[in-house]
Design a protein around this motif. Structure first.
Motif, PDB file in Angstrom:
ATOM      1  N   GLY A   1     -25.567  22.901 -52.954  1.00 21.48           N
ATOM      2  CA  GLY A   1     -25.676  21.494 -52.600  1.00 21.48           C
ATOM      3  C   GLY A   1     -26.554  21.240 -51.385  1.00 21.48           C
TER       4      GLY A   1
ATOM      5  N   GLY B   1     -29.663  21.719 -51.373  1.00 23.57           N
ATOM      6  CA  GLY B   1     -31.003  21.334 -51.829  1.00 23.57           C
ATOM      7  C   GLY B   1     -31.943  22.501 -52.060  1.00 23.57           C
ATOM      8  N   LYS B   2     -31.383  23.668 -52.381  1.00 25.57           N
ATOM      9  CA  LYS B   2     -32.233  24.847 -52.578  1.00 25.57           C
ATOM     10  C   LYS B   2     -33.154  24.676 -53.788  1.00 25.57           C
ATOM     11  N   SER B   3     -32.539  24.316 -54.924  1.00 29.76           N
ATOM     12  CA  SER B   3     -33.382  24.219 -56.123  1.00 29.76           C
ATOM     13  C   SER B   3     -34.358  23.062 -56.032  1.00 29.76           C
ATOM     14  N   THR B   4     -33.935  21.987 -55.389  1.00 28.47           N
ATOM     15  CA  THR B   4     -34.843  20.842 -55.233  1.00 28.47           C
ATOM     16  C   THR B   4     -36.053  21.262 -54.393  1.00 28.47           C
TER      17      THR B   4
ATOM     18  N   LYS C   1     -32.161  19.356 -45.939  1.00 29.73           N
ATOM     19  CA  LYS C   1     -31.982  17.896 -45.976  1.00 29.73           C
ATOM     20  C   LYS C   1     -32.187  17.246 -44.617  1.00 29.73           C
TER      21      LYS C   1
ATOM     22  N   ASP D   1     -33.797  14.910 -43.711  1.00 30.68           N
ATOM     23  CA  ASP D   1     -33.885  13.440 -43.676  1.00 30.68           C
ATOM     24  C   ASP D   1     -32.539  12.823 -43.277  1.00 30.68           C
TER      25      ASP D   1
ATOM     26  N   GLY E   1     -36.580  17.930 -49.639  1.00 30.64           N
ATOM     27  CA  GLY E   1     -37.061  18.172 -50.984  1.00 30.64           C
ATOM     28  C   GLY E   1     -36.762  16.971 -51.861  1.00 30.64           C
TER      29      GLY E   1
ATOM     30  N   ARG F   1     -38.105  10.525 -51.267  1.00 28.02           N
ATOM     31  CA  ARG F   1     -36.736  10.042 -51.451  1.00 28.02           C
ATOM     32  C   ARG F   1     -36.704   8.587 -51.019  1.00 28.02           C
TER      33      ARG F   1
HETATM   34  P1  GDP Z   1     -28.585  23.557 -54.462  1.00 31.47           P
HETATM   35  O1  GDP Z   1     -27.212  23.651 -54.989  1.00 31.47           O
HETATM   36  O2  GDP Z   1     -28.656  24.096 -53.072  1.00 31.47           O
HETATM   37  O3  GDP Z   1     -29.618  24.127 -55.352  1.00 31.47           O
HETATM   38  O4  GDP Z   1     -28.885  21.984 -54.279  1.00 31.47           O
HETATM   39  P2  GDP Z   1     -29.663  20.988 -55.237  1.00 31.47           P
HETATM   40  O5  GDP Z   1     -31.125  21.196 -55.138  1.00 31.47           O
HETATM   41  O6  GDP Z   1     -29.050  21.009 -56.582  1.00 31.47           O
HETATM   42  O7  GDP Z   1     -29.364  19.585 -54.515  1.00 31.47           O
HETATM   43  C1  GDP Z   1     -28.073  19.061 -54.344  1.00 31.47           C
HETATM   44  C2  GDP Z   1     -28.121  17.556 -54.076  1.00 31.47           C
HETATM   45  O8  GDP Z   1     -28.793  17.311 -52.857  1.00 31.47           O
HETATM   46  C3  GDP Z   1     -28.888  16.768 -55.127  1.00 31.47           C
HETATM   47  O9  GDP Z   1     -28.228  15.545 -55.349  1.00 31.47           O
HETATM   48  C4  GDP Z   1     -30.241  16.528 -54.504  1.00 31.47           C
HETATM   49  O10 GDP Z   1     -30.847  15.338 -54.966  1.00 31.47           O
HETATM   50  C5  GDP Z   1     -29.883  16.411 -53.042  1.00 31.47           C
HETATM   51  N1  GDP Z   1     -30.989  16.843 -52.187  1.00 31.47           N
HETATM   52  C6  GDP Z   1     -31.828  17.859 -52.390  1.00 31.47           C
HETATM   53  N2  GDP Z   1     -32.722  17.968 -51.400  1.00 31.47           N
HETATM   54  C7  GDP Z   1     -32.441  16.976 -50.531  1.00 31.47           C
HETATM   55  C8  GDP Z   1     -33.017  16.553 -49.286  1.00 31.47           C
HETATM   56  O11 GDP Z   1     -33.985  17.118 -48.778  1.00 31.47           O
HETATM   57  N3  GDP Z   1     -32.433  15.482 -48.670  1.00 31.47           N
HETATM   58  C9  GDP Z   1     -31.369  14.833 -49.200  1.00 31.47           C
HETATM   59  N4  GDP Z   1     -30.883  13.797 -48.535  1.00 31.47           N
HETATM   60  N5  GDP Z   1     -30.804  15.211 -50.351  1.00 31.47           N
HETATM   61  C10 GDP Z   1     -31.335  16.262 -51.025  1.00 31.47           C
END
Ligand code: GDP
Length: 373
Positions: free
Chosen positions: A47, A49-52, A183, A185, A241, A256
């Protein structure tokens, strides 16, 4: 065609050159044909934001099919490594990029062991390389070693969590660690600076060896030097991301959208995303590979070799005992036992002496206090 060992001078006739000046070209051509490998690992809580971020970095929707677990599933979840490979080609240069994600990292309630599969993965790749290197066909070894680990730190905390410190310390001598504030931001500029300082201070205090950017060559041009300086000063990178394209100032950008405005991923005023991407892809990729090969892998190899020596010594002893000279081996065992017994006896003596000394020191004071009562 060396003539009297004279060096090649400018203005020499073509046929007077020895020919090694074309070496860079040959290396270049060979490298182009072979292409480049690079493995990037992302570590951090689910959560963050790794994959994003990975999608934003490499413009690919790598994680389209991944489903998000609900909370109950997470509690029982074990860490499973996810590996994605993609080939990127740019102006004829082929890059085979492998991304290793650690999806459930640290978010199950029994988090103590959640780092183990990550370590096992890194070691596993070293092991595979080590075996390939000592095997018969060393020509076409596929390098799957992890060249860089982006470590995601939560923007909501006040620095590193205990688990972060532990995991980073487990990883730091195995892989090039690059800490990121996820994240970003979510933070004001001031909060972000404060968090960066705090993380840097904690990294130092806990003696975590993160990836050190190499010193810039003094003969580089000013612009490059300045970029290098800026890069170093913004550590740990605060990133943003996004998987969506939004319109900002008439241009379509990755960003975003918030009720109060747009955070643009690639705007250097909004985050360190572009610095991170530039560093990873165009300026420091080779250094990350060199560090992996020359430092982390060498450490692993040295450990393996010294371990192997110990085993081989032990094996030799065993071989003797089991086969050729049982009598001699028994004698050795007897001698070792006798030495051990002797040592235990000596230690018991020392302990007895210390006890006696303590008693004689304590006794007057005990009597004294009794007398006072
Ligand atoms: P992972 O589990 O670490 O791979 O996280 P995800 O990439 O699936 O992201 C989890 C949530 O965080 C999603 O709802 C994304 O839209 C949100 N998210 C990802 N990157 C960012 C960021 O840079 N800023 C914010 N505010 N939210 C983000």
């Amino acid at each position: 065609r060396m003539k009297d060992n004279r060096p090649c001078l400018p203005g020499m006739e073509d046929d007077e050159y020895i020919g090694f000046a074309s070496l860079p070209e040959q290396v270049h051509r060979k490298a182009m044909r072979k292409g480049f490998d690079f493995t990037l690992m992302v570590v951090g809580e689910t959560g963050l934001g790794k994959s994003t971020l990975i999608n934003s970095l490499f413009l690919m929707d790598l994680y389209k099919d991944r489903k998000v677990d609900n909370i109950e599933e997470r509690i029982h979840k074990t860490v499973e490594m996810e590996k994605k490979e993609l080939e990127i080609e740019e102006r004829g240069v082929k890059l085979k990029l492998t991304i290793v994600d650690t999806p459930g990292f640290n978010d199950s309630i029994n988090a103590e062991d959640s780092w183990q599969p990550v370590l096992d993965y890194v070691d596993g790749q070293f092991d595979a390389y080590y075996k390939a290197e000592s095997g018969l066909n060393r020509k076409n070894i596929q390098d799957t070693r992890v060249h860089c680990c982006l470590y995601f730190i939560s923007p909501y905390g006040h620095g590193l969590k205990q688990a972060d410190v532990m995991v980073m310390r487990k990883l730091h001598h195995k892989v090039n660690l690059i800490p990121l504030i996820a994240k970003s931001d979510m933070l004001t500029r001031q909060e972000c600076r404060r968090l960066k300082d705090r993380i840097l201070e904690e990294i130092q205090r806990h003696r975590i060896d993160v990836y050190q950017f190499p010193e810039c060559d003094s003969d580089e041009d000013e612009e490059f030097k300045q970029q290098d300086q800026e890069l170093k000063s913004c550590l740990p990178f605060a990133v943003v991301g996004s998987n969506t394209v939004v319109e900002a100032g008439g241009k379509k950008v990755r960003g975003r959208m918030y009720p109060w405005g747009i955070v643009e991923v690639e705007n250097p005023l909004h985050s360190d995303f572009t610095k991170l991407r530039r560093m990873l892809i165009s300026t420091h990729m080779q250094d990350l590979k060199d560090m992996t090969c020359e430092v982390h892998y060498e450490n692993y190899r040295a450990e393996r070799l010294s371990g192997a020596q110990v085993t081989s010594h032990a094996d030799r002893g065993k071989l003797k005992r089991d086969s050729a000279a049982p009598m001699e081996a028994d004698l050795v065992t007897d001698r070792l036992l006798r030495e051990k017994e002797e040592e235990i006896r000596r230690m018991a003596e020392v302990v007895a002496k210390m006890q006696a000394q303590l008693q004689s020191q304590n006794s007057p004071r005990v009597y004294g206090s009794v007398a006072q009562v």
